[in-house]
Scaffold this motif. Structure first.
Motif, PDB file in Angstrom:
ATOM      1  N   UNK A 388       0.861  -1.188   0.000  1.00  0.00           N
ATOM      2  CA  UNK A 388       0.000   0.000   0.000  1.00  0.00           C
ATOM      3  C   UNK A 388       0.893   1.232   0.000  1.00  0.00           C
ATOM      4  N   UNK A 389       0.359   2.338  -0.530  1.00  0.00           N
ATOM      5  CA  UNK A 389       1.127   3.574  -0.648  1.00  0.00           C
ATOM      6  C   UNK A 389       0.281   4.752  -0.189  1.00  0.00           C
ATOM      7  N   UNK A 390       0.939   5.739   0.429  1.00  0.00           N
ATOM      8  CA  UNK A 390       0.250   6.959   0.818  1.00  0.00           C
ATOM      9  C   UNK A 390       0.882   8.145   0.101  1.00  0.00           C
ATOM     10  N   UNK A 396       4.842  12.230  -5.006  1.00  0.00           N
ATOM     11  CA  UNK A 396       5.207  10.824  -5.025  1.00  0.00           C
ATOM     12  C   UNK A 396       4.356  10.057  -4.009  1.00  0.00           C
ATOM     13  N   UNK A 397       4.590   8.745  -3.951  1.00  0.00           N
ATOM     14  CA  UNK A 397       3.846   7.877  -3.045  1.00  0.00           C
ATOM     15  C   UNK A 397       4.834   7.053  -2.238  1.00  0.00           C
ATOM     16  N   UNK A 398       4.572   6.928  -0.938  1.00  0.00           N
ATOM     17  CA  UNK A 398       5.477   6.205  -0.034  1.00  0.00           C
ATOM     18  C   UNK A 398       4.895   4.839   0.296  1.00  0.00           C
ATOM     19  N   UNK A 399       5.694   3.778   0.139  1.00  0.00           N
ATOM     20  CA  UNK A 399       5.255   2.436   0.479  1.00  0.00           C
ATOM     21  C   UNK A 399       5.074   2.259   1.968  1.00  0.00           C
ATOM     22  N   UNK A 400       3.965   1.628   2.358  1.00  0.00           N
ATOM     23  CA  UNK A 400       3.642   1.462   3.771  1.00  0.00           C
ATOM     24  C   UNK A 400       3.958   0.076   4.298  1.00  0.00           C
ATOM     25  N   UNK A 401       3.929  -0.929   3.445  1.00  0.00           N
ATOM     26  CA  UNK A 401       4.091  -2.289   3.938  1.00  0.00           C
ATOM     27  C   UNK A 401       4.595  -3.185   2.813  1.00  0.00           C
ATOM     28  N   UNK A 402       4.786  -4.452   3.124  1.00  0.00           N
ATOM     29  CA  UNK A 402       5.229  -5.392   2.119  1.00  0.00           C
ATOM     30  C   UNK A 402       6.637  -5.098   1.623  1.00  0.00           C
ATOM     31  N   UNK A 403       6.967  -5.613   0.456  1.00  0.00           N
ATOM     32  CA  UNK A 403       8.311  -5.491  -0.103  1.00  0.00           C
ATOM     33  C   UNK A 403       8.717  -4.033  -0.304  1.00  0.00           C
ATOM     34  N   UNK A 404       7.743  -3.193  -0.645  1.00  0.00           N
ATOM     35  CA  UNK A 404       8.063  -1.809  -0.982  1.00  0.00           C
ATOM     36  C   UNK A 404       7.883  -0.839   0.181  1.00  0.00           C
ATOM     37  N   UNK A 405       7.808  -1.335   1.403  1.00  0.00           N
ATOM     38  CA  UNK A 405       7.700  -0.449   2.563  1.00  0.00           C
ATOM     39  C   UNK A 405       8.866   0.529   2.582  1.00  0.00           C
ATOM     40  N   UNK A 406       8.560   1.816   2.666  1.00  0.00           N
ATOM     41  CA  UNK A 406       9.590   2.845   2.711  1.00  0.00           C
ATOM     42  C   UNK A 406      10.114   3.275   1.357  1.00  0.00           C
ATOM     43  N   UNK A 418       8.662   2.360  -9.645  1.00  0.00           N
ATOM     44  CA  UNK A 418       8.651   1.946  -8.249  1.00  0.00           C
ATOM     45  C   UNK A 418      10.055   1.500  -7.862  1.00  0.00           C
ATOM     46  N   UNK A 419      10.814   2.458  -7.342  1.00  0.00           N
ATOM     47  CA  UNK A 419      12.183   2.186  -6.908  1.00  0.00           C
ATOM     48  C   UNK A 419      12.975   1.494  -8.016  1.00  0.00           C
TER      49      UNK A 419
END
Length: 442
Positions: A388-390, A396-406, A418-419
């Motif tokens: 999920x992203x906020x 831009x959008x920041x990853x909240x969880x999973x592989x893309x957290x942060x 995506x990174x």
């Protein structure tokens, strides 16, 4: 939804009564918290010749650690400490100062479980300078960060950290910053009436032995506090997310994240930052157990369901390990929570245009717009990297969880970056900026 129905209450009471009778507990009190309020409470046994009430105090042991941890996280949020700081930066008189604050909070510092004193739970405590003199390099049992190793000594140090940075005893800081704001005025360092007396129950006879109770002094942040059902219910609501302004929701969520697991193969129990974690029957619970001579206590909370459950008892040992799980199971059986009603909402047309099918190479993903305005990116067929992203202020959008957290997601009409991974509307779309180039499909 607040008070449970009569049939549910009867089933819950029976489970508690079976526990008290079969496990031979002098007294026990339990409660269920729903949506921040006590939905059910009951007590069995006797305290001073009367059944325990919601105001009766019991010693809660290591639940104290979670309260101390909240105060440490407040220090972090104020910028006074960093979780990666070695404890020696703030307590230079320690002789094992390389363990970090985060490692102490998560019991991964490698420090010994118990202090090199007499049995600290049953004898008068020593002052902090004495404890620091006793705890030398030989009390480091594992390389910091290597494994989960529960350490009461580690939380004694965290209490001292709070004391030094606040310029007051750890308990004074905890009272002012956590207990008072949450309205937990029946939570104290020493017992006050009405309170239960701690007992050991003879294993082969129905005979009680009073357990001693002392001020643990330097070790007190590891297990000193007493509390009531009413107060511990408020704590359960706090852990479930009703922070009362004591912590930000994000910091509390950080405390509930698994920092280490105790059973890596199964992952049913672990530890966050000052909070124990367990998984049971589809629930992910956070809270803490407590054990001191003469007393047992546990509190669990499920933030996803806004429910909490707790018990306190005045016995050294002998209780089953299933009481709270059984109480939650009865609640789920008799009064399962209804899902929230779905309601339509508006959406920014530019965001709406981003939703739908995207491809990471040949793999299809679905981008969805969430009710809170965030985004969800997950494989169409499941089993892959979902996050999920906020939204951020810079677009831009920041990853909240999973592989893309942060990690950072950048969205354009024809591709997602995506990174460094490029997602395209068509598999390896030649019109999109796919690194390495794209040839025609054959």
């Amino acid at each position: 939804m607040s008070q449970v129905e009569q049939q549910t209450a009867r089933a819950l009471l029976r489970r508690l009564a079976v526990e008290q009778a079969e496990c031979r507990i002098p007294s026990v009190t339990a409660a269920i918290v729903r949506d921040g309020e006590i939905a059910w409470q009951a007590g069995r046994g006797q305290v001073g010749g009367q059944p325990p009430t919601p105001a009766t105090q019991y010693r809660i042991g290591s639940i104290t650690k979670s309260v101390v941890a909240v105060t440490v996280m407040r220090l972090r949020d104020e910028g006074l400490v960093d979780l990666l700081d070695p404890i020696g930066k703030h307590l230079p008189d320690t002789r094992f100062g390389e363990a970090t604050i985060a490692q102490l909070l998560s019991h991964t510092s490698g420090l010994t479980a118990e202090p090199p004193t007499a049995w600290w739970e049953r004898t008068p405590g020593v002052e902090m300078p004495d404890l620091l003199t006793r705890v030398g390099p030989g009390e480091v049992k594992h390389r910091p960060g290597r494994r989960y190793h529960y350490s009461n000594v580690g939380f004694a140090l965290l209490g001292e950290l709070v004391a030094r940075l606040r310029g007051m005893p750890w308990l004074t800081a905890v009272q002012a910053e956590v207990l008072d704001p949450l309205g937990m005025d029946a939570t104290t360092a020493r017992p006050r009436p009405p309170h239960a007396t701690g007992y050991a129950v003879h294993p082969y006879a129905d005979v009680l032995l009073p357990e001693p109770e002392h001020d643990a002094v330097a070790m007190s942040p590891a297990g000193q506090l007493w509390s009531s059902t009413t107060d511990l219910a408020r704590w359960a609501a706090f852990v479930a997310g009703d922070t009362g302004g004591v912590l930000s929701p994000g910091t509390l969520a950080e405390m509930r994240e698994p920092a280490i697991v105790d059973d890596a193969d199964a992952w049913t129990s672990g530890y966050g930052l000052g909070l124990q974690l367990t998984r049971h029957a589809g629930r992910r619970l956070a809270g803490h157990t407590g054990s001191m001579p003469g007393f047992l206590a546990t509190v669990w909370a499920d933030p996803a369901d806004r429910v909490g459950v707790l018990f306190m008892a005045n016995t050294t040992s002998g209780m089953s390990r299933t009481l709270l799980a059984d109480l939650l199971g009865i609640l789920d059986e008799h009064e399962p929570r209804l899902p929230e009603e779905w309601r339509p909402g508006g959406a920014d047309p530019a965001l709406l245009a981003l939703t739908g099918l995207w491809h990471w190479g040949p793999t299809p993903y679905v981008l969805r717009l969430l009710p809170d305005g965030g985004l969800s990116l997950e494989p169409m067929r499941g089993g892959g990297r979902a996050s999920r992203f906020e939204p951020q202020d810079d677009g831009t959008w920041l990853g909240l969880d999973g592989y893309y957290a942060g990690e950072t997601l950048r969205a354009a009409p024809d591709h997602l970056d995506l990174n460094t991974f490029i997602f395209t509307r068509e598999p390896y779309d030649p019109a999109a900026p796919v690194p390495g180039g794209v040839e025609s499909w054959t």
